[in-house]
Motif scaffolding. Structure first.
Motif, mmCIF file in Angstrom:
data_model
loop_
_atom_site.group_PDB
_atom_site.id
_atom_site.type_symbol
_atom_site.label_atom_id
_atom_site.label_comp_id
_atom_site.label_asym_id
_atom_site.label_seq_id
_atom_site.Cartn_x
_atom_site.Cartn_y
_atom_site.Cartn_z
ATOM 1 N N LYS A 141 38.250 48.505 49.121
ATOM 2 C CA LYS A 141 39.686 48.758 49.349
ATOM 3 C C LYS A 141 40.179 48.018 50.590
ATOM 4 O O LYS A 141 41.301 47.492 50.608
ATOM 5 N N ALA A 142 39.332 47.948 51.608
ATOM 6 C CA ALA A 142 39.712 47.200 52.813
ATOM 7 C C ALA A 142 39.770 45.703 52.526
ATOM 8 O O ALA A 142 40.661 44.995 53.015
ATOM 9 N N ILE A 143 38.841 45.220 51.707
ATOM 10 C CA ILE A 143 38.827 43.799 51.364
ATOM 11 C C ILE A 143 40.069 43.428 50.564
ATOM 12 O O ILE A 143 40.630 42.333 50.731
ATOM 13 N N PHE A 144 40.524 44.321 49.696
ATOM 14 C CA PHE A 144 41.709 44.052 48.887
ATOM 15 C C PHE A 144 42.916 43.726 49.769
ATOM 16 O O PHE A 144 43.769 42.917 49.405
ATOM 17 N N ASN A 180 39.849 40.663 40.872
ATOM 18 C CA ASN A 180 38.473 41.101 40.611
ATOM 19 C C ASN A 180 38.085 42.287 41.487
ATOM 20 O O ASN A 180 37.335 43.168 41.053
ATOM 21 N N VAL A 181 38.574 42.314 42.722
ATOM 22 C CA VAL A 181 38.309 43.462 43.602
ATOM 23 C C VAL A 181 38.944 44.721 43.012
ATOM 24 O O VAL A 181 38.321 45.798 42.963
ATOM 25 N N ALA A 182 40.200 44.604 42.552
ATOM 26 C CA ALA A 182 40.880 45.754 41.942
ATOM 27 C C ALA A 182 40.135 46.240 40.711
ATOM 28 O O ALA A 182 39.980 47.458 40.487
ATOM 29 N N ARG A 183 39.643 45.306 39.922
ATOM 30 C CA ARG A 183 38.867 45.695 38.733
ATOM 31 C C ARG A 183 37.592 46.426 39.132
ATOM 32 O O ARG A 183 37.209 47.429 38.521
ATOM 33 N N ALA A 184 36.905 45.904 40.181
ATOM 34 C CA ALA A 184 35.682 46.558 40.643
ATOM 35 C C ALA A 184 35.968 47.992 41.083
ATOM 36 O O ALA A 184 35.207 48.921 40.753
ATOM 37 N N ALA A 234 45.063 57.086 42.044
ATOM 38 C CA ALA A 234 45.994 57.184 43.176
ATOM 39 C C ALA A 234 46.044 55.872 43.956
ATOM 40 O O ALA A 234 47.134 55.421 44.367
ATOM 41 N N TRP A 235 44.918 55.274 44.140
ATOM 42 C CA TRP A 235 44.894 53.999 44.876
ATOM 43 C C TRP A 235 45.627 52.918 44.100
ATOM 44 O O TRP A 235 46.418 52.159 44.669
ATOM 45 N N LEU A 236 45.387 52.822 42.771
ATOM 46 C CA LEU A 236 46.059 51.823 41.956
ATOM 47 C C LEU A 236 47.575 52.022 41.982
ATOM 48 O O LEU A 236 48.342 51.054 42.106
ATOM 49 N N GLU A 237 48.003 53.268 41.892
ATOM 50 C CA GLU A 237 49.443 53.552 41.897
ATOM 51 C C GLU A 237 50.077 53.114 43.219
ATOM 52 O O GLU A 237 51.160 52.520 43.239
ATOM 53 N N ALA A 238 49.384 53.373 44.325
ATOM 54 C CA ALA A 238 49.910 52.978 45.642
ATOM 55 C C ALA A 238 49.976 51.457 45.779
ATOM 56 O O ALA A 238 50.931 50.908 46.351
ATOM 57 N N THR A 276 51.087 38.011 39.897
ATOM 58 C CA THR A 276 49.901 37.992 39.035
ATOM 59 C C THR A 276 48.977 39.166 39.348
ATOM 60 O O THR A 276 48.420 39.787 38.439
ATOM 61 N N VAL A 277 48.818 39.471 40.639
ATOM 62 C CA VAL A 277 47.987 40.614 41.026
ATOM 63 C C VAL A 277 48.656 41.905 40.582
ATOM 64 O O VAL A 277 47.987 42.847 40.124
ATOM 65 N N LEU A 278 49.989 41.966 40.693
ATOM 66 C CA LEU A 278 50.724 43.162 40.273
ATOM 67 C C LEU A 278 50.507 43.437 38.786
ATOM 68 O O LEU A 278 50.260 44.587 38.380
ATOM 69 N N THR A 279 50.579 42.389 37.973
ATOM 70 C CA THR A 279 50.352 42.560 36.530
ATOM 71 C C THR A 279 48.957 43.104 36.265
ATOM 72 O O THR A 279 48.770 43.995 35.417
ATOM 73 N N ARG A 280 47.974 42.606 36.978
ATOM 74 C CA ARG A 280 46.596 43.073 36.803
ATOM 75 C C ARG A 280 46.459 44.533 37.232
ATOM 76 O O ARG A 280 45.779 45.320 36.551
ATOM 77 N N LEU A 281 47.088 44.909 38.322
ATOM 78 C CA LEU A 281 47.043 46.308 38.778
ATOM 79 C C LEU A 281 47.656 47.240 37.733
ATOM 80 O O LEU A 281 47.116 48.323 37.459
ATOM 81 N N GLN A 282 48.754 46.800 37.137
ATOM 82 C CA GLN A 282 49.406 47.627 36.107
ATOM 83 C C GLN A 282 48.516 47.776 34.875
ATOM 84 O O GLN A 282 48.429 48.863 34.278
ATOM 85 N N GLN A 283 47.841 46.691 34.498
ATOM 86 C CA GLN A 283 46.920 46.748 33.362
ATOM 87 C C GLN A 283 45.759 47.701 33.648
ATOM 88 O O GLN A 283 45.373 48.500 32.775
#
Length: 344
Positions: free
Chosen positions: A284-287, A302-306, A317-321, A330-337
């Protein structure tokens, strides 16, 4: 007119014009020679050079045909030096011409015939194979040495294991040889391979050796300034061993700035396979990290997926934040997926 008032011979007008004539004559001579050189001699030299190139090309083809005739015969009944000479030749051919699938298949068949002939000679051939493999020099092509390492491993597993360990520990060895040595060692002794790979992973990087391993010879350390372009391949092999502290090792790698995106992504894949929950705070810190490689959008995805795959529902909760605060589309789309798949 007095003697003193007579003009000096060196001041006479004719004297100046007389001194100009040798200069003009020399200039015309040089000009004529230059003209002759450019119109006559240079074309002859260029024509001679073209003819020499044609001769060299023909000699090269003749030499290749002679080599093909020499090494095309069955090596099964040849002596070890003759078989190795053939193996060296076909390995060089594979390096030079192996991009064609048709030629590659033929060359691999030739190499396998040589390998079969060496195997038939048995353990008596191993000392010579080891000596040649460990003899440095530009004449030892990489594909040839790779075949020698495999042969030693096949003929004498114990000697092959020791040679693989020495090669893997040697930072001066070509990176592809070290990767092959890691695979061979892992197959022979997974515990030993895991321990050795863990030490290498935390002491080296794709840019070269950062901290020489204890007991490394001075010459070996001096020769280790080269990089390790396939460093990330060691991680996938390391993950196949039974080393007990893989997660901690991967986290150490993530914190080292010398590594590139390929290595960092391999670390993430390893942490996902381990379901390493201890890694979640660091991921989470690396993200949100500021290091240039951490800001790469593909790496952040890839960090978000991990995080999502390791934490499962605990990542919602972390993904929603992050969806609320993310600025990269592009990262936002991946987070939503990931949120839809994990928390929907």
């Amino acid at each position: 007119m007095t003697e003193a008032s007579k003009p000096s011979p060196k001041n006479l007008p004719g004297r100046a014009s007389g001194s100009f004539l040798p200069f003009l004559t020399g200039f015309l001579l040089i000009f004529s020679l230059g003209l002759l050189l450019s119109r006559k001699i240079l074309p002859l030299l260029e024509e001679q050079e073209r003819r020499l190139e044609v001769v060299e090309e023909r000699l090269g083809r003749i030499e290749e045909v002679l080599s093909l005739l020499r090494f095309a015969k069955d090596p099964e009944k040849e002596s070890l030096p003759q078989v190795l000479a053939a193996l060296d030749f076909w390995a060089r051919e594979l390096e030079d011409k192996g991009s064609s699938l048709v030629e590659r298949k033929v060359l691999e068949e030739r190499i396998e015939a040589c390998r079969k002939a060496v195997r038939a000679l048995g353990k008596a051939a191993v000392p010579e194979l080891v000596r040649i493999f460990e003899t440095p020099g530009p004449e030892r092509r990489l594909e040839y040495r790779r075949n020698l390492l495999r042969l030693i491993d096949e003929i004498s597993p114990r000697e092959g294991e020791e040679l693989a360990a020495r090669t893997l520990k040697n930072p001066a060895a070509p990176s592809s040889l070290r990767v092959l040595a890691a695979r061979l060692l892992k197959r022979r002794d997974g515990t030993r391979a895991g321990l050795l790979l863990a030490k290498i992973l935390v002491s080296e990087s794709r840019k070269g050796v950062r901290h020489p391993m204890p007991g490394s010879p001075p010459l070996e350390r001096a020769a280790a300034s080269r990089g390790f372009p396939n460093f990330f391949d060691l991680i996938s092999i390391f993950m196949e061993t039974d080393y007990p502290h893989k997660g901690e090792t991967l986290l150490l790698l993530l914190d080292q700035p010398e590594h590139g995106i390929a290595t960092l992504n391999e670390c993430l894949k390893g942490l996902i396979s381990l379901k390493e929950k201890k890694a979640l705070p660091r991921l989470k810190a690396i993200f949100q990290g500021r290091r240039p490689e951490f800001r790469n959008p593909l790496f952040r995805m890839n960090v978000a997926r991990a995080i999502a795959e390791i934490a499962g529902k605990g990542a919602c909760a972390w993904l929603e934040a992050q969806i609320v605060r993310e600025g990269d589309p592009t990262v936002l789309t991946r987070l939503q997926q990931l949120f839809s798949r994990t928390c929907g």
